[in-house]
Design a protein around this motif. Structure first.
Motif, mmCIF file in Angstrom:
data_model
loop_
_atom_site.group_PDB
_atom_site.id
_atom_site.type_symbol
_atom_site.label_atom_id
_atom_site.label_comp_id
_atom_site.label_asym_id
_atom_site.label_seq_id
_atom_site.Cartn_x
_atom_site.Cartn_y
_atom_site.Cartn_z
ATOM 1 N N ASP A 11 2.598 -38.426 21.322
ATOM 2 C CA ASP A 11 3.764 -37.593 21.010
ATOM 3 C C ASP A 11 4.476 -37.122 22.285
ATOM 4 N N VAL A 12 3.692 -36.791 23.311
ATOM 5 C CA VAL A 12 4.293 -36.304 24.564
ATOM 6 C C VAL A 12 5.154 -37.392 25.200
ATOM 7 N N LYS A 13 4.620 -38.611 25.224
ATOM 8 C CA LYS A 13 5.381 -39.725 25.820
ATOM 9 C C LYS A 13 6.630 -40.017 24.988
ATOM 10 N N LEU A 14 6.490 -39.953 23.669
ATOM 11 C CA LEU A 14 7.661 -40.221 22.826
ATOM 12 C C LEU A 14 8.772 -39.206 23.075
ATOM 13 N N ILE A 15 8.397 -37.943 23.259
ATOM 14 C CA ILE A 15 9.398 -36.913 23.550
ATOM 15 C C ILE A 15 10.107 -37.248 24.865
ATOM 16 N N GLU A 16 9.329 -37.720 25.855
ATOM 17 C CA GLU A 16 9.934 -38.116 27.139
ATOM 18 C C GLU A 16 10.901 -39.277 26.968
ATOM 19 N N VAL A 17 10.486 -40.264 26.185
ATOM 20 C CA VAL A 17 11.352 -41.442 25.995
ATOM 21 C C VAL A 17 12.623 -41.043 25.252
ATOM 22 N N LEU A 18 12.486 -40.178 24.257
ATOM 23 C CA LEU A 18 13.670 -39.749 23.490
ATOM 24 C C LEU A 18 14.716 -39.081 24.384
ATOM 25 N N ALA A 48 20.655 -37.860 16.179
ATOM 26 C CA ALA A 48 20.556 -38.613 14.925
ATOM 27 C C ALA A 48 19.154 -39.199 14.745
ATOM 28 N N LEU A 49 18.598 -39.768 15.821
ATOM 29 C CA LEU A 49 17.253 -40.352 15.732
ATOM 30 C C LEU A 49 16.218 -39.295 15.374
ATOM 31 N N ILE A 50 16.303 -38.157 16.033
ATOM 32 C CA ILE A 50 15.310 -37.097 15.803
ATOM 33 C C ILE A 50 15.421 -36.574 14.370
#
Lengths: 79, 196
Positions: free
Chosen positions: B121-128, B138-140
């Motif tokens: 989840d932490v990495k995904l937040i960074e990528v977002l 929109a993605l979130i």
């Protein structure tokens, strides 16, 4: 039949249930015959799932919660 | 618009159960906890000012998300960051094909899923955070929180066509950024990174 490029471009919209009528039918026809795009569809489904917020979510750290609650309390006192 | 009477403590009682939800969304929008806390406070102030005009106080979550999103856009404008600029995306890039070609997990029979497993989840937040703001919102809203495209239109005040275009651009950019992140953070095997 639509091309793989066109089919792939429609996959997420299909999963979001935002494709309609002919576009949906063309994609389904393509997926019925193309193994590669079925793989892409499964990958898109998994990637979509991966983005979903974990059940626990992100909780406010205690100090931040205290500050936000204090701010909310101050606002409410202006009621 | 007629304003409903506001009783003392009513606003706090309505908003308090949604604080964790708003904070979690703010972290995903802003990418860090300090900015998220500021954003939540901005949104609470804005919500408080609009509270008297709110009719449906039984189910305020959609309204609160709308307020949070508006506050996020205000914040971007204050920071002079482009909100509505056209986003150029690489339409040719296809993450599924790139993973197939590069085969970063040669001994795996689930190579594409292994790639997704690299991202907690932490990495995904960074990528977002690397996705342009409007497509990111929109993605979130769509994939992290499960809002339908029409609801995202209501939240952002944009027509359905704009939301669908944001989602498309956001997904293309996200695919590219997932690959870039995996390679630049050495999540893949060295020989694959060397072939970029």
């Amino acid at each position: 039949m639509i091309s793989c490029k066109e089919a792939v471009a429609r996959l997420w919209t299909h999963l979001d249930r935002n494709l309609g009528g002919p576009q949906e039918r063309e994609l389904e026809e393509h997926l019925g015959l193309c193994r590669h795009c079925c793989g892409e569809l499964e990958f898109a489904r998994q990637a979509r799932e991966r983005l979903r917020a974990p059940a626990a979510g992100v909780e406010i750290p205690p100090e931040a919660r205290e500050r936000v609650e204090r701010f909310l309390e101050r606002l409410s006192k202006k009621d | 618009m007629a304003e409903a009477a506001v009783q003392e403590g009513q606003f706090e009682a309505m908003v308090h159960p949604h604080l964790d939800y708003l904070y979690a969304m703010a972290v995903r929008l802003c990418g860090n906890r300090a900015a998220a806390e500021d954003l939540v406070q901005d949104a609470l102030l804005r919500a408080f000012r609009g509270f008297a005009r709110l009719r449906n106080r039984e189910h305020p979550r959609l309204w609160l998300v709308k307020v949070l999103t508006s506050s996020f856009y205000d914040r971007l404008r204050r920071e002079r960051r482009a909100v509505a600029a056209e986003v150029e995306v690489d339409e040719e890039f296809d993450l599924f094909d790139r993973i197939t070609e590069e085969d970063p997990f040669p001994y795996s029979d689930r190579v594409h899923l292994d790639f997704l497993d690299l991202f907690d989840d932490v990495k995904l937040i960074e990528v977002l955070q690397r996705v342009h703001p409007s497509p990111r919102v929109a993605l979130i809203l769509a994939y992290v929180y499960g809002f339908a495209a029409r609801e995202i239109g209501t939240i952002t005040g944009k027509p359905l066509g704009t939301v669908l275009a944001w989602l498309h651009r956001g997904r293309k950019q996200l695919e590219r950024e997932l690959w870039e992140y995996a390679t630049t953070h050495h999540l893949l095997t060295p020989h694959v990174e060397g072939q970029r």
